[in-house]
Motif scaffolding. Structure first.
Motif, PDB file in Angstrom:
ATOM      1  N   ALA A  35     -42.191  -9.277 124.380  1.00  0.00           N
ATOM      2  CA  ALA A  35     -43.463  -9.833 123.922  1.00  0.00           C
ATOM      3  C   ALA A  35     -44.394 -10.016 125.121  1.00  0.00           C
ATOM      4  O   ALA A  35     -43.954 -10.406 126.214  1.00  0.00           O
ATOM      5  CB  ALA A  35     -43.227 -11.176 123.236  1.00  0.00           C
ATOM      6  N   THR A  70     -41.157 -14.879 122.564  1.00  0.00           N
ATOM      7  CA  THR A  70     -42.267 -14.688 121.644  1.00  0.00           C
ATOM      8  C   THR A  70     -43.535 -15.242 122.249  1.00  0.00           C
ATOM      9  O   THR A  70     -43.498 -16.181 123.063  1.00  0.00           O
ATOM     10  CB  THR A  70     -41.975 -15.357 120.284  1.00  0.00           C
ATOM     11  OG1 THR A  70     -42.928 -14.929 119.316  1.00  0.00           O
ATOM     12  CG2 THR A  70     -42.007 -16.871 120.390  1.00  0.00           C
ATOM     13  N   SER A  93     -46.823 -10.603 115.126  1.00  0.00           N
ATOM     14  CA  SER A  93     -45.575  -9.889 115.368  1.00  0.00           C
ATOM     15  C   SER A  93     -44.994  -9.387 114.060  1.00  0.00           C
ATOM     16  O   SER A  93     -45.042 -10.084 113.039  1.00  0.00           O
ATOM     17  CB  SER A  93     -44.566 -10.824 116.049  1.00  0.00           C
ATOM     18  OG  SER A  93     -43.281 -10.246 116.059  1.00  0.00           O
ATOM     19  N   GLY A 107     -42.395 -13.525 114.600  1.00  0.00           N
ATOM     20  CA  GLY A 107     -41.821 -13.234 115.904  1.00  0.00           C
ATOM     21  C   GLY A 107     -40.811 -14.213 116.433  1.00  0.00           C
ATOM     22  O   GLY A 107     -40.372 -14.094 117.577  1.00  0.00           O
TER      23      GLY A 107
END
Length: 317
Positions: free
Chosen positions: A17, A89, A52, A83
């Protein structure tokens, strides 16, 4: 690596991420499972645009890249658009919360989604006040166990529906009256507020359960999305019906909700009036099995997924 089909979850390596400006990168310690995750995996609830693609709407962990008030190394929890089922994340810095005092890093993963949902609906939407009566459906769920405690902390009389085997635990959380939705009639309870997760299947019964000037807040559609509304009953009771979601709200609205939760709810947790109710934790690599526990409704409170930092994986669904 294969792309998952609806209903599947595959743990696999994916790109790390990357936080955008104004976002915090969190090394995930744990993530909470919500029913919306199950819908997403089934292909029925896609994440908001730009979010996400992986499931997980709340997490706890350690700040890896700071932004705003958050510094590297701080333990936090966060409300996510997606996510959370990952080892890291990225999230808007204004959607991050400190870990309440007295709550473990892992248990904190079960707080953001339920706290923001309950506070926004009972306080912002319904305006629940001390001395009023609230009927909470699905009392044994993550939302339900938190809502019982929050409503009781506000001074409300709390009624809840759940399987009878969960009643003792729900009374210990503060429920004044527990009803088994399989056998008990709740239509005459005279509730000032009804917090509903069922939708269509309960619409007529929820209207019957309302007192005059009552407020019905629908936050789920487990019982279907389409039903006939008796306007005569609605008008006679001067009642209001609200429908809300949290995930799809604009970022600024979520920021206001997160700030309200930190201001109004976190002190109640730190004072012991509310506690996270965690049914179990399972490794994130077993996300599919954990979701099956939630789908069965056999759990009480939250089911959490725990992560091992540095694995570089994500549960795709």
């Amino acid at each position: 690596m294969t792309n998952p089909t609806p209903g599947s979850l595959i743990w696999e390596e994916v790109p790390d991420a990357a936080p955008a400006p104004g976002e915090v990168l969190i090394d995930v310690a744990a993530a909470g499972i919500n029913r919306a995750d199950l819908l997403q995996v089934a292909g029925k609830y896609p994440p908001p645009k730009g979010a996400s693609p992986y499931p997980g709407m709340e997490c706890s962990g350690v700040v890896a890249t700071g932004s705003g008030r958050w510094r590297v190394g701080e333990e936090v929890c966060a409300l996510l658009p997606g996510g959370g089922y990952a080892t890291s994340t990225a999230v808007d810095a204004e959607h991050v919360l400190p870990i309440p005092k007295g709550v473990s890093l892992i248990d904190a993963a079960g707080l953001p989604e339920v706290a923001c949902t309950v506070w926004s609906n009972l306080t912002m939407v319904a305006g629940l006040r001390a001395g009023e009566t609230i009927l909470i459906h699905g009392g044994g769920s993550g939302i339900g166990t938190f809502a019982i405690q929050y409503a009781k902390a506000l001074g409300a009389r709390v009624l809840t529906t759940a399987r009878s085997e969960k009643h003792a635990a729900l009374k210990a959380l503060g429920a004044d009256v527990t009803l088994d939705y399989r056998t008990d009639d709740f239509t005459g309870v005279g509730a000032d507020v009804v917090l509903d997760i069922m939708g269509a299947a309960y619409l007529a019964k929820n209207l019957a359960a309302l007192a005059g000037n009552g407020r019905l807040v629908v936050i789920g559609m487990q019982g279907g999305r389409s039903a006939e509304l008796d306007l005569g009953t609605l008008l006679a009771k001067r009642a209001s019906v609200f429908g809300t979601t949290l995930r799809s709200r604009p970022s600024a609205e979520k920021s206001a909700i997160v700030a309200g939760v930190e201001r109004d709810v976190w002190p109640l947790i730190e004072a012991g009036a509310i506690r996270p109710v965690i049914d179990r934790t399972m490794p994130m690599t077993e996300a599919k099995a954990a979701q099956e526990v939630v789908a069965s409704s056999d759990h009480l409170g939250k089911v959490l997924l725990t992560s091992s930092w540095g694995a570089g994986g994500s549960a795709r669904g």
